[in-house]
Design an enzyme around this catalytic site. Structure first.
Site, PDB file in Angstrom:
ATOM      1  N   SER A 150       0.834  -1.216   0.304  1.00 37.35           N
ATOM      2  CA  SER A 150      -0.102  -0.125  -0.075  1.00 37.35           C
ATOM      3  C   SER A 150       0.800   1.216  -0.119  1.00 37.35           C
ATOM      4  O   SER A 150       1.498   1.583  -0.683  1.00 37.35           O
ATOM      5  CB  SER A 150      -1.288   0.326   1.383  1.00 37.35           C
ATOM      6  OG  SER A 150      -1.630  -1.173   1.421  1.00 37.35           O
ATOM      7  N   ASP A 330      -0.956   7.234  -4.755  1.00 36.39           N
ATOM      8  CA  ASP A 330      -0.499   6.853  -4.497  1.00 36.39           C
ATOM      9  C   ASP A 330       0.366   5.769  -5.911  1.00 36.39           C
ATOM     10  O   ASP A 330       0.263   5.101  -6.475  1.00 36.39           O
ATOM     11  CB  ASP A 330      -1.273   5.938  -3.461  1.00 36.39           C
ATOM     12  CG  ASP A 330      -2.096   4.868  -3.554  1.00 36.39           C
ATOM     13  OD1 ASP A 330      -3.290   4.561  -5.345  1.00 36.39           O
ATOM     14  OD2 ASP A 330      -2.673   3.723  -2.664  1.00 36.39           O
ATOM     15  N   THR A 398     -14.121   1.979   8.137  1.00 35.48           N
ATOM     16  CA  THR A 398     -12.897   1.809   7.159  1.00 35.48           C
ATOM     17  C   THR A 398     -12.604   1.017   6.272  1.00 35.48           C
ATOM     18  O   THR A 398     -12.884  -0.812   6.029  1.00 35.48           O
ATOM     19  CB  THR A 398     -12.156   2.176   7.436  1.00 35.48           C
ATOM     20  OG1 THR A 398     -11.279   1.371   8.483  1.00 35.48           O
ATOM     21  CG2 THR A 398     -12.160   3.917   8.428  1.00 35.48           C
ATOM     22  N   SER A 419      -8.808   8.702   3.376  1.00 32.59           N
ATOM     23  CA  SER A 419      -7.745   8.866   3.209  1.00 32.59           C
ATOM     24  C   SER A 419      -7.288   8.584   1.397  1.00 32.59           C
ATOM     25  O   SER A 419      -6.743   7.902   0.945  1.00 32.59           O
ATOM     26  CB  SER A 419      -6.810   7.369   3.939  1.00 32.59           C
ATOM     27  OG  SER A 419      -6.792   7.935   5.376  1.00 32.59           O
ATOM     28  N   LYS A 430     -11.094   1.262  -4.687  1.00 33.61           N
ATOM     29  CA  LYS A 430     -10.851   2.598  -4.565  1.00 33.61           C
ATOM     30  C   LYS A 430     -10.593   2.489  -6.220  1.00 33.61           C
ATOM     31  O   LYS A 430      -9.035   1.939  -6.790  1.00 33.61           O
ATOM     32  CB  LYS A 430     -10.099   3.643  -4.084  1.00 33.61           C
ATOM     33  CG  LYS A 430      -8.836   3.172  -3.182  1.00 33.61           C
ATOM     34  CD  LYS A 430      -9.660   2.211  -2.290  1.00 33.61           C
ATOM     35  CE  LYS A 430      -8.121   1.989  -1.452  1.00 33.61           C
ATOM     36  NZ  LYS A 430      -8.032   1.156  -0.519  1.00 33.61           N
TER      37      LYS A 430
END
Length: 611
Positions: A150, A330, A398, A419, A430
């Site tokens: 991640s 990210d 979450t 986030s 996502k």
């Protein structure tokens, strides 16, 4: 004579069938013994919603450390599901990705998986992997392994990770994660096809290898192609191409040297016609350029400067020739930070604005939204939009597992987290590139009759949204490296105050700030699909003025965690909508942080601000 021969053959076949079955059983049993390796239980292997994450050297140096996770996952699936199944395996390109992929292949072959689909070079963004799992017409699609840690930095001395996604293309639900944790406490052997050769993963094509239980198929695909095809079904690329061609439009995209780079180049440059200079750090690197691949302003200072956001100085009121939109994803290309000219768009605002404009601007939503969902700490901006659209809105724990269940049940088709997490039901994950395309679609729609030189930008759309719906100001503070026991004590202490709110509201801490608490609750979620209940998510503190504090923690190591404090305040307007969040929330932040140490308790380190 012929009849006699056929009858004799039939009798012989019937007579020998048990013999053949016994022979095959013994042969397979022998093969099972040959590919079974002894291993040991590691106390630090406690996979969570983000899978198993550890320092890279741990994966490389501890015998069968990676094998244990893969084998335990397969054991939780069961032999019936594994036999003849198909699996997707790839990662974000971080250090050790290529070696780990070969290990996963050999464990898969030894567990009777029939076929594995890889992204060329072992690279797939997490959304692209989710898309492959969902859209491949495989009869027995098992799911996939994502090789990623991640937002943790990558490299020889940094972090590596692996997580399992189920057949709907989403993260493993709590039931599997819990079963996996139990299984890993008792995994003393792994199945490993050591004789299976390493394969070249750099070229598209199909490889067939002799596996322990028959032919083992490996299909290597273009990591971008099928994802781009999916995006073209969702968005109007012709309209976006025409909009991007405007002389008064420009954008900036930061791929953070992660998996997003090839997707950004193909979509934004090759398909939509943006200049190549639009792209920043879009070459995937094993160590993400020695940076943390998380979309925050402090990790994307070049991008922030390009849109006029100076982190250490006041903003210039004059709008120079800044890009109309800035974005950063990210390392996995799953999260997305959205920027306008001199404006940071809070993830909750981004979600709310997409929801408010989805039907008119994104062809995929032409029939409207069926519902929206957000994680519990995420500000309630999208709730206001949902009420105006008369659609359901859900507050969930979450992570994406509960959101996936809502999407599978057609209760929502747009969701987000605090986030920088936003996605729709085209996946069960996502999707950072999707967010950028959604915003480009909104910009294209709003500028369809706007003359050259008068371009409406992200900041204009955000301000218009606030004038209509009001604005939810929000900030988050993190206390890092806190003992898990200390964090648990903090939450218990906060909950204990709810039995005597009158005394708490009479304390100097609240009276001096002119604030009053209406309720303190330990968050609990009852799943609307199966009725299951999730607790231990955190504690919410509601104030009479409509503001809210959220206290929660996430484990970063077996005995330590990060404590998160979320502060949210709603301003209906028209006054106060253009304040900076730190100015609007100053008094509320002061109280929220004060409550961490109220009435004693353990001393926590100084918090860091997370915008």
């Amino acid at each position: 004579m012929a009849h006699r021969t056929a009858a004799a053959a039939m009798v012989l076949a019937v007579a020998t069938t048990p013999v053949l079955l016994l022979w095959r059983m013994k042969r397979n049993q022998k093969k099972e013994e040959e590919i079974t390796m002894a291993t040991c239980v590691y106390d630090d292997q406690t996979p969570g919603p983000s899978g198993l994450v550890a320092k890279t050297h741990v994966f490389r140096e501890r015998p069968y450390y990676l094998h244990n996770y893969v084998q335990a996952t397969f054991d939780c699936m069961g032999r019936k599901k594994l036999k003849g199944s198909t699996l997707v395996v790839s990662g974000d390109g971080r250090y050790y990705n290529a070696e780990a992929l070969q290990i996963v292949l050999k464990v898969a072959a030894a567990n009777r998986v029939k076929k594995v689909v890889l992204g060329r070079g072992g690279l797939l963004s997490t959304p692209a992997a989710s898309n492959l799992i969902r859209t491949r017409r495989e009869k027995r699609m098992l799911g996939g392994f994502i090789l990623s840690a991640s937002n943790y930095p990558g490299g020889r001395d940094r972090y590596f990770g692996i997580k399992f996604y189920v057949a709907n293309g989403g993260p493993a639900p709590e039931s599997i994660t819990n079963a996996l944790n139990v299984r890993m406490r008792s995994t003393t052997s792994v199945k490993f096809a050591a004789d299976l050769p390493d394969i070249d993963i750099g070229t598209n094509g199909t490889v067939r290898l002799p596996g322990p239980f028959g032919t083992f198929i490996i299909e290597i695909v273009d990591p971008v192609e099928e994802y781009v095809a999916q995006m073209k079904k969702i968005f109007d690329f012709d309209t976006l191409h025409k909009f991007v061609a405007r002389k008064d439009f420009s954008m900036a995209f930061d791929g953070m040297n992660g998996a997003a780079g090839p997707y950004a180049k193909r979509i934004f440059v090759d398909e939509l016609g943006c200049q190549s200079s639009t792209l920043i750090r879009c070459n995937p690197k094993q160590d993400f350029g020695n940076k943390q691949p998380e979309p925050k302003l402090v990790n994307a200072t070049l991008l922030a400067g390009m849109v006029g956001l100076k982190l250490s100085s006041p903003q210039n009121s004059k709008m120079r020739n800044y890009p109309a939109i800035g974005a950063a994803t990210d390392g996995e290309a799953a999260k997305c930070m959205l920027l306008g000219r001199q404006l940071f768009v809070a993830p909750s605002d981004s979600l709310a604005i997409i929801a408010a404009n989805a039907k008119e601007t994104i062809p995929y939503f032409c029939k409207g939204l069926v519902g929206v969902a957000r994680s519990m700490p995420t500000s309630r901006a999208v709730d206001v939009v949902a009420r105006s659209l008369s659609i359901p809105h859900y507050e969930v724990p979450t992570g994406w597992t509960h959101i996936s269940k809502l999407m599978d049940s057609h209760k929502c088709n747009l969701a987000g987290g605090e986030s920088s997490e936003i996605g729709s039901d085209h996946l069960r994950e996502k999707d950072g590139i999707w967010v950028v395309l959604a915003w480009l679609s909104i910009l294209a729609h709003r500028n369809r009759v706007v003359p050259p030189g008068m371009l409406i930008g992200v900041e204009d759309i955000a301000q218009e949204h606030w004038r209509r719906y009001g604005r939810h100001f929000c900030l988050r503070y993190d206390f890092d490296a806190v003992a898990s026991s200390v964090a648990s004590n903090l939450l218990r202490r906060l909950v204990s105050h709810r039995v005597n709110l009158r005394a708490l509201n009479s304390s100097e801490a609240l009276v001096s700030r002119g604030m009053e608490i209406s309720q303190i609750c330990q968050y609990s979620y009852k799943d609307p699909i199966d009725g299951s209940t999730s607790t231990q998510e955190g504690v919410t503190v509601d104030l009479l003025d409509g503001s809210r504090f959220v206290y929660r923690f996430t484990e970063t190591h077996p005995a330590t965690c990060t404590v998160h404090v979320h502060v949210e305040r709603y301003i209906r307007g028209p006054g106060g909508l253009h304040l900076h969040p730190s100015e609007c929330l100053s008094a509320h932040v002061d109280l929220a942080l004060h409550m961490v140490h109220m009435h004693g308790g353990d001393v926590l380190p100084e918090p860091s601000l997370v915008i």
